[in-house]
Each structure stands twice: as C-alpha cells, then as structure tokens.
Design an enzyme around this catalytic site. Structure first.
Site, short mmCIF file in Angstrom:
data_model
loop_
_atom_site.label_atom_id
_atom_site.label_comp_id
_atom_site.label_asym_id
_atom_site.label_seq_id
_atom_site.Cartn_x
_atom_site.Cartn_y
_atom_site.Cartn_z
N HIS A 268 36.68 23.45 24.25
CA HIS A 268 35.91 22.54 25.02
C HIS A 268 34.34 22.43 24.71
CE1 HIS A 268 34.89 22.04 29.48
NE2 HIS A 268 33.72 22.35 29.17
N GLU A 269 33.84 23.45 24.16
CA GLU A 269 32.42 23.29 23.87
C GLU A 269 32.30 22.35 22.78
OE1 GLU A 269 30.30 23.89 26.07
OE2 GLU A 269 31.41 25.34 27.08
N HIS A 272 32.19 18.81 23.74
CA HIS A 272 30.99 18.39 24.10
C HIS A 272 30.10 18.01 23.25
CE1 HIS A 272 30.85 19.11 28.48
NE2 HIS A 272 31.24 20.56 28.34
N GLU A 298 31.77 15.85 30.44
CA GLU A 298 33.22 16.83 30.67
C GLU A 298 34.24 16.26 30.36
OE1 GLU A 298 32.41 19.77 31.23
OE2 GLU A 298 34.20 20.49 32.28
#
Lengths: 506, 506
Positions: A268-269, A272, A298
């Site tokens: 997830h990070e 980003h 997001e």
C-alpha cells in the site's frame, strides 16, 4: 513570451519552490518524529515544526506573491501548463491568506502535542486523556473552516474536505458515499450468509519480522519502487513521506502473528511512493510536481494493495517465494487457500486491518461523525458512544474499548479532519483506473502473474503521475477513463472478486 | 525592570528562539543526510538546507532585530545574565550582517554537494574529483573571511577561527600550538625509543558489531547520557547533533577488526552529548542555552574519551563485562595488557584513530595548511603534496594514497575551515579541567573505578555546562580553574600517563 512575462513567471516559480522547501523540511521533521525521535524531544520538535509552518505561511501570504499571481493569472502569453501552475498556486494561496498566522501556528503546535498524547491514550485506552486536546483541535479546525469559507448552499465541513480533495463537498460526496455504503452492506450480508470460510488461521502463525521485511523488500523492488530514492522504516501507523521525487520514504509495521498487516501495508505505502516518485522532478516544488488529491493518492496505494496485491495472479508469482521464507507455516498450504485467506471478509473493529468489502463502512462511520462535529451537532465527549453505535449499525460489531474504537486512528490527533473520505474515493478510483487500464493493456492479470509490473507502473506514470496538478480531479478522471468518478466500477469489482470466492450473489 | 524594557527583552528572546528553531530544523536535515537519507535525495536536501540557512540568515539580519539589540545592549535595567544574552546575540548578529545572503546560500548549497562528492572521492581515492568543489569552497570561505574582517594586526584566517572558537586568533594560538607540538614531538620520540610494546593485536581480532554496540550502550548509559533524550546511530564519520537539550543524538561506526574505533568513538560523542544535554533547557534557543565554543565542546568529549575512558580505573570497572562479551578475544587477556593496548602510541596516518600523544600533530598539519590557504600562500591543487610532506615532517609517516591523507576528514567538504584547532584546544582544556576537578572531588580514579560517574558529570554540569555562553572562553576558564588556557596541564598529563606505561622520560 515577452521577457517581462518570462521573468515574472521565473520569479514566481522560484518563490513557490522556496516555500515548498520549507514544507519539505517540516515534512522531514514529521517523518523523524514518527520514526526516530527520542521521546523527550517532542516539545522542541513541535515548536520547530510550528515555526517552519509559520514561516511558510508568512511567505505564502506575502502580498508580493499575491501581486505576481494576479498579474500572471490566465495570462495569454503563458502556455497551458504554466497557466495551470499559476491557477493552482493561486488556489493554494487564496486558502492560505484566509488563515490568520496565529491560528496556523496554534494548530501546528497543538497537533504536535496532541499526537504524543494520543499515542499514550491509545496505549492506555484512556480517551479522557486525549479528549481535551482533541476538543481544542476541533475548535481550531472549526475556526479554520469558518476562515476559509465554502460555496453557497454548502456547509463548513466542505472547507475541510476541500483541503484534501479539491472540489469535494458534502453535496457531491453524499450520493457517492451512500451508494458505496449500500453496496458494501449488501456484499457484507451476502458473504455473511455464505457457508464458505477461508482458513484465516494460516496467517496468524509465528511470522518473524525479519522474513516479513525480506518479502516486503522483494515485492516493492519488483513493483519498481526505487530504493536509491527512498527507504523503508517501521512506524506505529504506517505512512509515506515525500521530500522530493528523489526522496520518498515509506514505513510499515510488523505484526508477528498477523502476516497481512505488513504484507499489504508495505505494498500500500509503496503504491503511494510510486506516485510521488513518478511526479515530474523538473516541476518539484510547484503544483505541476505535486500530487493531485488524497483521493487520487489513495487510488494508487489501493490499486497496488488490492487490485494487484490481493489478486490470485500476484500470488501465483510470489507465493513460492513466500513459502520458502515461511516453510513451516505455509509449506503445505495451497495457493488457493492462501489467496482465499488474504481475501477474508469479516466485519471487524480496526479500519486499517479491514477487508475491501467492509473497509468503506469504516470510512462512512468517520465521515458521518465529522459531518456532525462540524455541523455542531455533536461534541468531543459524545464521540466514543457515537462511534460505537455507528459501528454496530453499519458493521454489526461494537468495540469493547476506545483503543479499538474512536482512538484507533492517528488522523484526528494531527488535526486531519475531512481526510477519511479520501480513502473511500481512493477505493472507487482504483477500480475505475483498472477498468481503463485494461482497455489499453488487456487483462492485467496476464502481466501480474509473470511479475511484469513495469507496463502497469508506466501506464500509471503516464496517465496519472506525470500530470501533477495540471488538471482538476474531474478533468483528469475524464482524461484517464472517459468519465468523472463513477462508483459502479468498484461495485462491479467487488462482485467479480468476492462472489466467486464466497459463491454468493448480491 | 520597567514594563517597556521587559517587553523588549521578551520580544528579543522570542525572535532569536524562532531563528534557533530554523537552525535546529536544518540540523535535523543534516543529521538525516548523514544517517538515513537515500542517496538520490541529496540534491533536494542541499536545496532545502540552503533555503533554511537563507531564511535564518534573513531573520538574523532583520534591521528590527538590530534595533532591539542596540536598545538593550548593556542596558542598566538588565541582569548580568540578560546582558550576556544580549551581548552574545549581538556578537552573532554583527557577524551575520556582514555576510551577503547570496554568499550564505551558495556556501550551504556548495557544501551540500561537496559533501557527497567527497564521500565518493574518498572511497575512490580520487582527489581530482573533489578538488574543483573544494576550490570553490575555499574561494567562498575567503570571501566570507574578507566580509567578516578581523582585528588590526591579524589575518583573514582569524575570522574563520573565531567562528568556532570565539576570540581565537593566529596570534593567540601560535604559541599554544607550537608548545603543544613540541611536547608531542618530544613524547613521540621518547616513546619511539622505548623497548616496551603493547599487544595491539588483541584489539584487531573479530569483534562483531552487535556486541560493540552492546558495550557502547552500557557505557554511555553509565556515563549518564539520557537515551530518552537522545539516540545512537551509525554514520561514516561519527558526530553529535543537538536539536534541543531534550534531543541530542550521537553516531558511531563499527570497525569489525579494530575495537577502539567504536569504543572510544562512542564515549567521545557521548561526552559531547552530555554537554548538550546539560545546557539549561529554560534557555534553549538563546546563547545562554548554547555551548560556549568548539574547544570547550571538545574538552568534554576528550575528557570522557581519554582522561576517563582510557584510564586503568575505567577498565578495572568495565573490563570484566567486555571480556564476557568477547570471551574468545579477551578471556585470557589481562587488564594491564588491555589497558596498555588501548594506550598504544604509534605515529599513524588517520587523525580520528590517532593516539593522544600524536593526535595534536595531526591538528598541527591541518592548522598550518589552513593558515597557508587563507594567507593565499598555497592553492587547492598543492594540498596533497603539502599534506604528505607535513605528515612526514611531524609524524615521520607518509600516506600512500589521498584517502589516507588529505581526503580523510569530512570538515573541508562541509566548508568548515578553522575548525581543526579546536580539537587541540579541547585536549588542552580537558587536562586543565581534570586538574581543577580533582581539587574538589579528590583523585577521580577512585570514583571511576567504582563506576561512579554521577559526581563527575555533576561537576561538569555545574562548572561548565549550565553557564552556556554567559561568560567568554577566558572568563569561564578562570572560573573553572583559576586561570586561562594553560597547556602545561596537558603536558603533565601526557607525562603522567605515558612515562609509566612506556618506562621513559622526556
């Protein structure tokens, strides 16, 4: 372009870059606060961050900058790109000048202190310790909302939403959010009625942090995250910080008895981070080199985490490596069983650990509470009870302690109200981009199952990242996918993934 | 005090604290650059640090601050302490206003780039890669020296010395440094003629970093370094950074085959850190909460490293623990053999690894080269040959490569010319403080051999740390020891420690 206009434009860019550098410096102080700072350093750190925020604000509000912007706004000699830079810079500044310097400083300093108190109060499950500072933050944010103002027919909360998602208002969000909520409720109920249950216990064995870190690095490198321009650290609440497209850092946390926490948190990070590393470095420090909105941000993290990271294709590529790292835990677990386990749907208390189907309901709880807080309908002391009631209403589960309820998220401790809805928007956009991407690249599972992420990353780079804030959120959505935000793609995606896994329809 | 004066004073303090916060923020950016920053992040980091330096400089030069200082300078209504704050603030500002903003920015940015190039050029032993940026830095520092100016009868280099050691001039330093040089040369020659030789090889076995770190933490905690207000990291060139008395960080490096590197490096940096943690927190961000000079700073680190850390008493306390950590290497080595080994005197190439007797000669080499550079007698391209010649003259050894010679130190890459002599001053002051301390506490070896560091730390806190910059370097030396800097104590100390170990006299 005339020399005079060129010189004015050059000066504008130089001025806003200096301001951006102050923000980036403050960003590093914040990153350090959450990853490396010794505990007693916090008071000084809060003060230092407040001083930098004040300085940036002061420079941002300098009348000379306002004059430059007025002179260059929609100037016929500028290119479209340059006009966009002026337009977005003016948008930012118009917001800033409405905020009194004292309010900015007080907010930064209060948030710095509140964050530390929140860490302890969550640890001790003591809402009352956090409540006074949270109350002060809400009060300051109400002042901020009033100072910024909102469109006619709107509400003060709009001013806060717009901070994170330019153009977002309660009026625009309400129908999208209620549609998404209804879809999630339907899906959750249908899945609750299924007799199929994944073997979740395989994810709860002893997973040493060192091996979790190893697979994390393996995956993010394959995704294309450049570790020469980034790094991975541990933090209580994972986040991504960018100080330049060449210095974009991610954090994760290792839960020894819950493998998905770091696994999908890290992906997830990194999602980003790919956005930040993909921003045009030649425009760093200007809106053309800045991410468009948190919803768009997001959409990148959720795309990689869910559309890619929880797909069967992804694990048909990586699962053998994971098995080698954890032979005792996973050696005899089939790919299908693992894949089903990481796609468990189960109403639960903690947002960041929630599955894709129920996740949006966690956001709905927070969105409705924030709306009520900023409409003045509820106060801080009402929050624990209100939170628990809404969790019961939408998810059918109720926290037994505030640490698992109203205290779980970092956001309010930082004064970030209006932020949560962007998580939901990210989920919706991610599905919409996938749909658009597949029109060009074909079914991406054919790439994913071969570990070929480069074409996917390139598509995101070219269609989304490289534009920075050149277009509005609606304009870019149309360029990327032919239409503005449409929650149907997410609804379709949920059906496609979960109806088969659970053998149900809704 | 009249309300008006009190208000002016309050405003002055608030203004300089904001400026200090900008410097501390820039300090964190520098710490991160050397400990955690990904390599590609350096350009942006240099730019951000330059912007912060520029901002601090701008605020420092604000005429409004100058007026406040003029009004409060030697104001009869102020206390002695307040007058000292005004005096030192004025001293700092008077220096600052002489520096053009463009020069400050260019220096910071050039140093940021030069630092990274230096790292590579040292690694590749390639002076020519570093030379152009070093040349630019020297040129910029020559401009700085001219801009600051110096007392009549002095030289431009004085302006740089004064940056690190207020009041220091070539005229004042020359006799002290030549006395210290002669003492070191005499001692080195006498020891070279001794038939006694320590078993240095016991320090060159395999010492895993994890255990080195363990003994490091053990020692610095016992010294009284507060890890709730600090932390220990690794860095290529160990240093201490303070962002507040409550956030003082040290770094060290682990040499697997040379135990003293981390052992005494860590103690050394912890000595610096105790000074910073001992500064009065209520005066943080003002000269009353700032360290007095780099010579004084180094006197703290060298006191702990050498007077304490290399004493037999220190190891009679810690050696059993060290033996337990490294039973194979040290289990059968006697305390006396270990103690002699860590006090080896041997002319060598690298300053930071040099023993106490020859250390000052390394400083003399640099001092004389810097004097010549800023007198315009030599240029950057002459440095490698000049360096090697002086090493041969004073230490009798000659580097075979520039990495072991002119490229070894970080300082010039950061533009820190005039810094090196403070190391020598630190050695001299450390011996002088020990002499003074023992008049009050008795022979400190009786405390050290019992691990009782608290009275020693307290004495340093009360006699040196708590005063910040209230007194000049000469005034404080007189308060602490009854006289200004006197190199005889260091000469006596060398005799006391090394004549017995090597059974020689000089």
């Amino acid at each position: 372009m005339s020399d005079k206009t060129a010189e004015k434009y050059r000066k504008l860019v130089s001025t806003i870059r200096d301001i951006a550098d102050i923000h980036q410096a403050a960003g590093l102080l914040g990153w350090d606060q959450q990853t490396h700072m010794p505990p007693k350093g916090n008071d000084a750190r809060s003060r230092q961050m407040a001083v930098l925020a004040g300085l940036a604000h002061e420079k941002h509000c300098d009348p000379a900058l306002g004059e430059m912007l007025d002179e260059l706004y929609e100037h016929p000699e500028l290119t479209d790109e340059q006009r966009a830079l002026v337009r977005e810079t003016k948008r930012d500044r118009d917001r800033s000048v409405k905020l009194p310097l004292d309010l900015v400083k007080e907010l930064t300093e209060t948030a710095g202190r509140a964050h530390v108190v929140w860490v302890d109060s969550r640890k001790n499950d003591d809402f009352s310790a956090f409540a006074p500072l949270l109350g002060k933050l809400v009060d300051l944010k109400r002042q901020e909302a009033r100072a910024i103002g909102f469109e006619e027919g709107g509400v003060p909360y709009d001013a806060l939403l717009d901070t994170y998602e330019p153009g977002a208002t309660v009026q625009k969000l309400d129908p999208v959010i209620s549609y998404a909520r209804d879809q999630s409720v339907m899906a959750t109920q249908a899945i609750g009625g299924s007799s199929r249950r994944p073997k979740v216990e395989i994810l709860k064995k002893n997973y040493p942090a060192a091996q979790q870190e190893a697979i994390g690095y393996r995956i993010i490198k394959q995704m294309g995250y450049d570790l020469q321009a980034g790094r991975l650290d541990e933090a209580a609440h994972p986040f991504t910080s960018s100080f330049d497209p060449c210095d974009v850092r991610i954090t994760t946390r290792y839960s020894i008895n819950w493998l998905p926490s770091s696994l999908f948190g890290t992906i997830h990070e990194a999602g980003h981070a790919l956005y930040e590393q993909g921003l045009p470095v030649e425009h760093a420090g200007t809106p053309l080199g800045d991410s468009l909105s948190l919803g768009y941000h997001e959409s990148q993290s959720r795309f990689w985490e869910n559309q890619v990271g929880r797909s069967r294709a992804f694990w048909s590529y990586f699962y053998p490596e994971l098995q080698k790292l954890f032979p005792e835990n996973l050696g005899s677990v089939s790919l299908d069983d693992f894949h089903f386990a990481i796609n468990t749907v189960e109403p639960s208390l903690i947002r960041v650990e929630a599955d894709e189907v129920t996740y949006n309901l966690h956001v709905v709880v927070r969105y409705e509470i924030e709306k009520a807080l900023f409409a003045g309908d509820v106060e801080v002391e009402d929050l624990p009870a209100l939170w628990n009631q809404k969790m019961k209403d939408y998810l059918g589960v109720e926290p037994q302690c505030n640490a698992d309820g109203v205290l779980q998220d970092i956001h309010w401790s930082l004064g970030s109200f209006g932020y949560f809805p962007t998580y939901l928007l990210g989920n919706l956009y991610a599905a919409q981009w996938t749909h658009a991407m597949q029109k060009e690249l074909g079914d991406i599972k054919n790439l994913i199952e071969n570990g070929e992420f480069a074409p996917i990353k390139k598509w995101l780079n070219e269609n989304i990242h490289r534009h920075g804030r050149r277009y509005t959120t609606d304009e870019l959505a149309v360029r990327v996918s032919g239409e503005t935000l449409n929650p149907v793609y997410f609804a379709d995606y949920l059906k496609e993934r979960f109806q088969e896994l659970y053998d149900v329809t809704w």
